[in-house]
Motif scaffolding. Structure first.
Motif, PDB file in Angstrom:
ATOM      1  N   LEU A   1       2.067  -2.174  11.225  1.00 52.86           N
ATOM      2  CA  LEU A   1       0.736  -2.114  10.670  1.00 52.86           C
ATOM      3  C   LEU A   1      -0.078  -1.157  11.189  1.00 52.86           C
ATOM      4  N   HIS A   2      -0.030  -0.650  12.445  1.00 49.68           N
ATOM      5  CA  HIS A   2      -0.746   0.255  13.142  1.00 49.68           C
ATOM      6  C   HIS A   2      -0.167   1.796  12.589  1.00 49.68           C
ATOM      7  N   MET A   3       1.283   1.846  12.326  1.00 52.08           N
ATOM      8  CA  MET A   3       1.521   3.055  11.583  1.00 52.08           C
ATOM      9  C   MET A   3       1.085   3.189  10.277  1.00 52.08           C
ATOM     10  N   PHE A   4       1.108   2.141   9.506  1.00 54.51           N
ATOM     11  CA  PHE A   4       0.732   2.495   8.230  1.00 54.51           C
ATOM     12  C   PHE A   4      -0.743   1.505   7.942  1.00 54.51           C
ATOM     13  N   PRO A   5      -2.033   1.945   8.495  1.00 58.12           N
ATOM     14  CA  PRO A   5      -3.132   1.305   8.162  1.00 58.12           C
ATOM     15  C   PRO A   5      -3.319   1.124   6.828  1.00 58.12           C
ATOM     16  N   GLY A   6      -3.850   0.001   6.539  1.00 55.35           N
ATOM     17  CA  GLY A   6      -4.123  -0.550   4.872  1.00 55.35           C
ATOM     18  C   GLY A   6      -2.930  -1.208   4.335  1.00 55.35           C
ATOM     19  N   LEU A   7      -1.671  -1.160   4.906  1.00 60.68           N
ATOM     20  CA  LEU A   7      -0.787  -1.801   4.205  1.00 60.68           C
ATOM     21  C   LEU A   7      -0.381  -2.938   4.749  1.00 60.68           C
ATOM     22  N   GLY A   8       0.138  -4.298   4.110  1.00 64.70           N
ATOM     23  CA  GLY A   8       0.543  -5.371   4.570  1.00 64.70           C
ATOM     24  C   GLY A   8       1.972  -5.433   4.750  1.00 64.70           C
ATOM     25  N   LEU A   9       2.520  -6.601   5.131  1.00 70.57           N
ATOM     26  CA  LEU A   9       3.866  -6.617   5.350  1.00 70.57           C
ATOM     27  C   LEU A   9       4.605  -6.494   3.840  1.00 70.57           C
TER      28      LEU A   9
END
Length: 430
Positions: free
Chosen positions: A66-74
């Motif tokens: 989630l840190h690598m892809f901010p704005g995305l959820g699982l």
């Protein structure tokens, strides 16, 4: 019951883009370091995610992704909701029955039991029981005459190492040492069976068993069982020599030097650190060389050789300044600027330069991520000692109280001994 076929995680594969699995794994490890997390990500892990074998990451990986892809959820990353992959029987949950996931279905996924232990347990003993160290949840399969050792067994050994280190970071060694002895025995039983499916599997098993011996040795070391620690470190060193594994050998010598210094065997500590440096030369890890050089510096300080200590400290700082690389060993995740400052503080303490030691110990406490609860308590105990010896009584007492407040969560005989010594200093200077 038949197992459902894994569904490839195409969303996660798209996020990897043109990077190779190894390159993407390196990016994950770098992202983890940015937020103070610890993950042992490699190309195999990425492959398992993309193949759909890991339907939901553990909590550490979740935070990193989630840190690598901010704005995305699982769900955006292609993962299933956590509650759908735990294998919990709803009737058992309703009845309050204990939940113990099998090792073969959670190699890289933390159980709900583990999560609750971290959130609600104040002791390492309860956390260890929840992990199943010595129980079914983290059991290393026993070798059987008709069964060749393969990926499942090796992953179980590697996972035991990771879980022990994680619990030690958060809780300290006491309550873990005895529980960790069982997976260590099981790992060496697998080695003795000598029936690995391939050479690469055998090499990983040797490395995993050796790292497990070091981890258990550290639990003994931090609990004040120095003879036990010496035996475990020697076992790891022998395993490294048999397997021709320089990384494991360097790690074993690093811990042996640390132990020898704590036991007052300073010449042995110097020799072990220097042997570790020789073993580490081909590994392309300046941070590992820096840590080993700091071990040497601490040993020289114990001998009262200020010149040799200062020379080693200078080399250690130069090596540290080269920065981390992807080839740094996984176990070195604790070695950042806070540990560098703390180890230098120990050197100046041994040389009797208390004010200088206190400055470095204070920087260690300021820089340390609270996630590493045991190390933060250790640095504060060191700071309290340095302040007390420097005559700064009120500041020393304040730092000592902070450590005492943390001891409900962190169990370490070494920290308690340091506090007791500080109290004696304060009593004699009152």
């Amino acid at each position: 019951m038949a197992m459902s076929r894994a569904v490839p995680n195409l969303a996660f594969r798209r996020l990897r883009g043109q990077q190779s699995p190894a390159e993407f794994a390196a990016a994950v490890r770098r992202a983890a370091r940015e937020i103070g997390e610890q993950v042992a990500c490699d190309a195999r892990y990425i492959g398992r995610v993309e193949a759909g074998e890991i339907r939901c990451p553990n909590y550490a990986y979740e935070r990193v992704f989630l840190h690598m892809f901010p704005g995305l959820g699982l769900a955006d990353l292609g993962f299933s909701a956590r509650e759908t992959v735990r294998g919990r029987r709803r009737s058992a949950v309703a009845a309050g029955a204990p939940l113990v996931p099998a090792i073969t279905t959670r190699n890289d996924e933390e159980s709900d039991v583990l999560r609750r232990a971290f959130m609600t347990s104040g002791t390492a003993t309860v956390a260890a029981a929840s992990l199943g160290l010595g129980g079914t949840a983290a059991a290393i399969p026993a070798p059987r005459a008709t069964h060749r050792i393969g990926e499942t067994e090796v992953r179980a050994v590697e996972e035991a190492v990771r879980r022990i280190r994680l619990l030690d970071d958060r809780h300290g060694a006491e309550g873990l040492y005895k529980a960790a002895a069982q997976p260590l025995r099981a790992a060496y039983a697998l080695l003795d069976a000598g029936t690995a499916t391939r050479r690469s599997t055998e090499d990983r098993l040797h490395a995993g068993a050796g790292e497990l011996a070091i981890s258990v040795g550290w639990l003994a070391h931090d609990s004040g069982r120095l003879d036990d620690a010496r035996s475990h470190y020697a076992e790891a060193l022998a395993t490294a020599r048999v397997a021709g594994d320089p990384a494991l050998e360097a790690h074993a010598f690093c811990n042996t030097s640390f132990l020898a210094r704590d036991a007052g065997r300073y010449r042995e500590a110097v020799r072990a650190a220097q042997a570790g440096l020789r073993a580490a030369q081909p590994l392309n890890s300046a941070r590992l060389l820096s840590l080993l050089t700091l071990r040497e510096a601490g040993a020289w300080a114990g001998l009262g050789d200020r010149a040799a200590c200062e020379q080693a400290l200078g080399r250690a700082h130069g090596l540290f300044a080269r920065g981390p690389v992807d080839s740094d060993p996984e176990w070195m995740s604790f070695f950042g600027e806070p540990e560098l400052e703390a180890l230098e503080a120990q050197c100046w303490s041994a040389l009797g330069e208390w004010a200088r030691a206190a400055r470095h110990a204070h920087r260690a406490t300021v820089l340390q991520n609270p996630h590493f609860a045991r190390n933060l308590a250790l640095y504060r105990a060191q700071l309290a000692s340095d302040l007390a010896h420097a005559g700064r009584r009120e500041e020393a007492a304040e730092e000592a109280k902070r450590v005492v407040d943390a001891l409900g969560e962190v169990q370490s005989s070494r920290i308690r001994r340091m506090l007791a010594a500080t109290q004696r200093v304060l009593a004699t200077t009152s």
